[in-house]
Design a protein around this motif. Structure first.
Motif, short mmCIF file in Angstrom:
data_model
loop_
_atom_site.label_atom_id
_atom_site.label_comp_id
_atom_site.label_asym_id
_atom_site.label_seq_id
_atom_site.Cartn_x
_atom_site.Cartn_y
_atom_site.Cartn_z
N ARG A 1 -28.69 87.09 2.08
CA ARG A 1 -30.00 86.37 2.02
C ARG A 1 -30.25 85.53 2.85
NH1 ARG A 1 -30.58 84.29 -4.06
NH2 ARG A 1 -32.61 83.78 -3.32
N CYS A 2 -28.94 84.67 3.53
CA CYS A 2 -29.06 83.76 4.77
C CYS A 2 -29.53 84.65 5.82
CB CYS A 2 -27.74 83.15 4.85
SG CYS A 2 -27.48 82.15 3.60
N LEU A 3 -29.00 85.70 6.00
CA LEU A 3 -29.48 86.42 7.49
C LEU A 3 -30.57 86.89 7.44
CD1 LEU A 3 -26.08 88.82 7.69
CD2 LEU A 3 -26.76 86.68 8.85
N VAL A 4 -31.19 87.19 6.49
CA VAL A 4 -32.60 87.79 6.50
C VAL A 4 -33.62 86.58 6.16
CG1 VAL A 4 -31.90 90.00 5.86
CG2 VAL A 4 -32.60 88.48 3.96
N GLY A 5 -33.28 85.47 6.21
CA GLY A 5 -34.16 84.17 5.68
C GLY A 5 -34.64 84.03 4.63
N ALA A 6 -34.02 84.73 3.37
CA ALA A 6 -34.40 84.70 2.07
C ALA A 6 -33.42 83.61 1.03
CB ALA A 6 -34.23 86.01 1.57
N GLY A 7 -32.59 82.81 1.85
CA GLY A 7 -31.98 81.94 1.19
C GLY A 7 -31.25 81.01 1.99
N THR A 8 -30.59 80.01 1.55
CA THR A 8 -29.63 79.16 2.39
C THR A 8 -28.23 79.12 1.99
OG1 THR A 8 -30.20 77.31 0.71
CG2 THR A 8 -31.62 77.71 3.07
N PRO A 9 -27.21 78.97 2.69
CA PRO A 9 -25.92 79.06 2.49
C PRO A 9 -25.34 78.19 1.07
CG PRO A 9 -26.36 78.69 4.78
CD PRO A 9 -27.52 78.34 4.11
N LEU A 10 -24.51 78.69 0.28
CA LEU A 10 -24.18 77.58 -0.71
C LEU A 10 -23.37 76.42 -0.06
CD1 LEU A 10 -22.58 80.52 -2.89
CD2 LEU A 10 -24.40 79.09 -3.48
N GLU A 11 -23.57 75.59 -0.86
CA GLU A 11 -22.97 74.12 -0.27
C GLU A 11 -22.35 73.48 -1.53
OE1 GLU A 11 -22.81 73.53 2.56
OE2 GLU A 11 -24.43 74.59 3.49
N GLY A 12 -21.61 72.37 -1.04
CA GLY A 12 -20.91 71.45 -2.08
C GLY A 12 -20.38 72.34 -3.37
N GLU A 13 -20.55 71.64 -4.52
CA GLU A 13 -19.92 72.39 -5.83
C GLU A 13 -20.32 73.82 -6.10
OE1 GLU A 13 -17.79 72.66 -9.17
OE2 GLU A 13 -17.80 71.06 -7.86
N ALA A 14 -21.40 74.25 -5.55
CA ALA A 14 -21.60 75.71 -5.56
C ALA A 14 -20.81 76.44 -5.00
CB ALA A 14 -23.25 75.86 -5.49
N ARG A 15 -20.36 76.17 -3.68
CA ARG A 15 -19.70 76.92 -2.58
C ARG A 15 -18.20 76.82 -3.43
NH1 ARG A 15 -19.31 76.29 3.58
NH2 ARG A 15 -21.51 76.79 3.50
N ARG B 1 -17.18 76.34 -6.56
CA ARG B 1 -17.19 77.32 -7.73
C ARG B 1 -16.98 78.85 -7.40
NH1 ARG B 1 -21.04 75.23 -9.99
NH2 ARG B 1 -22.72 76.80 -9.50
N HIS B 2 -17.99 78.97 -6.31
CA HIS B 2 -17.84 80.54 -5.85
C HIS B 2 -16.44 80.85 -5.39
CE1 HIS B 2 -19.11 84.23 -3.95
NE2 HIS B 2 -18.68 83.96 -2.91
N LEU B 3 -15.98 80.15 -4.49
CA LEU B 3 -14.81 80.28 -3.85
C LEU B 3 -13.58 80.24 -5.04
CD1 LEU B 3 -12.47 80.40 -1.47
CD2 LEU B 3 -12.91 78.02 -1.45
N ASP B 4 -13.41 79.58 -5.89
CA ASP B 4 -12.47 79.43 -7.05
C ASP B 4 -12.76 80.86 -7.88
OD1 ASP B 4 -11.35 77.18 -6.65
OD2 ASP B 4 -12.66 75.97 -8.14
N GLU B 5 -14.00 81.33 -8.25
CA GLU B 5 -14.22 82.42 -8.97
C GLU B 5 -13.61 83.86 -8.21
OE1 GLU B 5 -18.38 82.38 -9.47
OE2 GLU B 5 -18.28 81.05 -11.11
N VAL B 6 -14.07 83.94 -6.80
CA VAL B 6 -13.44 84.96 -5.93
C VAL B 6 -11.96 84.90 -5.85
CG1 VAL B 6 -13.38 85.98 -3.60
CG2 VAL B 6 -15.56 85.25 -4.62
N VAL B 7 -11.36 83.91 -5.58
CA VAL B 7 -9.78 83.82 -5.57
C VAL B 7 -9.19 84.24 -6.94
CG1 VAL B 7 -7.55 82.20 -5.46
CG2 VAL B 7 -9.74 82.06 -3.84
N ASP B 8 -9.75 83.67 -7.99
CA ASP B 8 -9.20 84.06 -9.09
C ASP B 8 -9.40 85.60 -9.66
OD1 ASP B 8 -8.39 81.35 -9.87
OD2 ASP B 8 -10.15 80.89 -11.06
N LEU B 9 -10.57 86.13 -9.14
CA LEU B 9 -10.74 87.47 -9.36
C LEU B 9 -9.86 88.28 -8.73
CD1 LEU B 9 -12.50 89.79 -10.59
CD2 LEU B 9 -14.00 89.50 -8.62
N PHE B 10 -9.78 87.88 -7.46
CA PHE B 10 -8.84 88.65 -6.48
C PHE B 10 -7.29 88.85 -6.76
CE2 PHE B 10 -6.00 89.24 -2.88
CZ PHE B 10 -6.65 90.09 -2.00
N LEU B 11 -6.91 87.51 -7.49
CA LEU B 11 -5.45 87.43 -7.88
C LEU B 11 -5.27 88.12 -9.36
CD1 LEU B 11 -4.62 83.57 -7.29
CD2 LEU B 11 -3.60 85.67 -6.09
N ARG B 12 -6.28 88.16 -10.31
CA ARG B 12 -6.10 89.05 -11.23
C ARG B 12 -6.17 90.63 -11.06
NH1 ARG B 12 -10.03 85.36 -13.54
NH2 ARG B 12 -11.64 86.96 -13.00
#
Length: 226
Positions: free
Chosen positions: A160-174, A176-187
């Motif tokens: 979405r960032c590449l095509v100009g349809a959004g902005t990068p995740l920042e702060g708490e949203a980023r 949270r996304h990182l925690d979710e991905v790491v937990d999913l990967f480890l499971r």
């Protein structure tokens, strides 16, 4: 180094094919001879700018397999560096320029892939293999798992960032996304759980069924003959 700073600015501002060694020398305030004394050609300089950009976000210690920090802690560090890297404006600009030039000249796209994503996945694969040897995770294919990790981190937000349809995740949203991905990967790679192999079973079952039907037809034909 002034040359690398100037090269990165020009590569991301005007594209790769339109950037010259002479232009880089002028932007860096040095002679073209000085540029060539450090870098053989534009391709080598481009690779070095990619290495330098990655190093800004990923200290070598994160990929040092001799060190044994908790795996989740290491994954969070690598993931945070990756998100900071791919969401930086100059990297987004680079992606866009590479995509625009891909139709006419894929040379720099290949150089970018080898110096950036491919090199990173190879280094991360070594981290995963070391963790598997220590029994921290189960692993079938380190390279495939490394690719899955980084694709999950990009998610939908990056395109979405590449095509100009959004902005990068920042702060708490980023975070949270990182925690979710790491937990999913480890499971998915928990000890005792073997990650799934590539989906080949349906095709294999279809081949077996076809072979069985052929054998049955052959047997029926023999019965009719007798």
């Amino acid at each position: 180094m002034a040359i690398l700073i100037a090269a990165k600015a020009l590569f991301t501002a005007q594209g790769l094919s339109r950037t010259s060694m002479e232009g880089i020398a002028q932007a860096a305030g040095v002679s073209k001879l000085t540029v060539y004394s450090h870098f053989r050609n534009k391709e080598e300089l481009f690779r070095q700018t990619i290495f330098a950009k990655c190093a800004e976000h990923w200290p070598d210690v994160l990929f040092d397999v001799q060190l044994r920090p908790p795996l989740r802690e290491r994954l969070l560090g690598i993931g945070q560096g990756f998100l900071d890297l791919v969401n930086s404006q100059d990297v987004i600009n680079m992606y866009r320029l590479l995509a625009a030039e891909a139709g006419s000249n894929g040379k720099f796209g290949r150089l970018f892939w080898e110096a950036g994503p491919e090199r990173t996945m190879q280094r991360f694969s070594q981290v995963l293999e070391a963790a598997a040897r220590e029994g921290e995770i189960s692993l079938r294919d380190a390279r495939r798992s490394a690719a899955h990790f980084f694709v999950l981190l990009k998610g939908e937000h990056h395109i979405r960032c590449l095509v100009g349809a959004g902005t990068p995740l920042e702060g708490e949203a980023r975070r949270r996304h990182l925690d979710e991905v790491v937990d999913l990967f480890l499971r998915a790679h928990a000890p005792g759980i073997t990650p799934s192999a590539p989906a080949r079973a349906p095709a294999a079952r279809a081949d077996r069924k076809q072979s069985l039907r052929s054998s049955q037809r052959t047997a029926e034909a023999k019965d009719e003959k007798f």
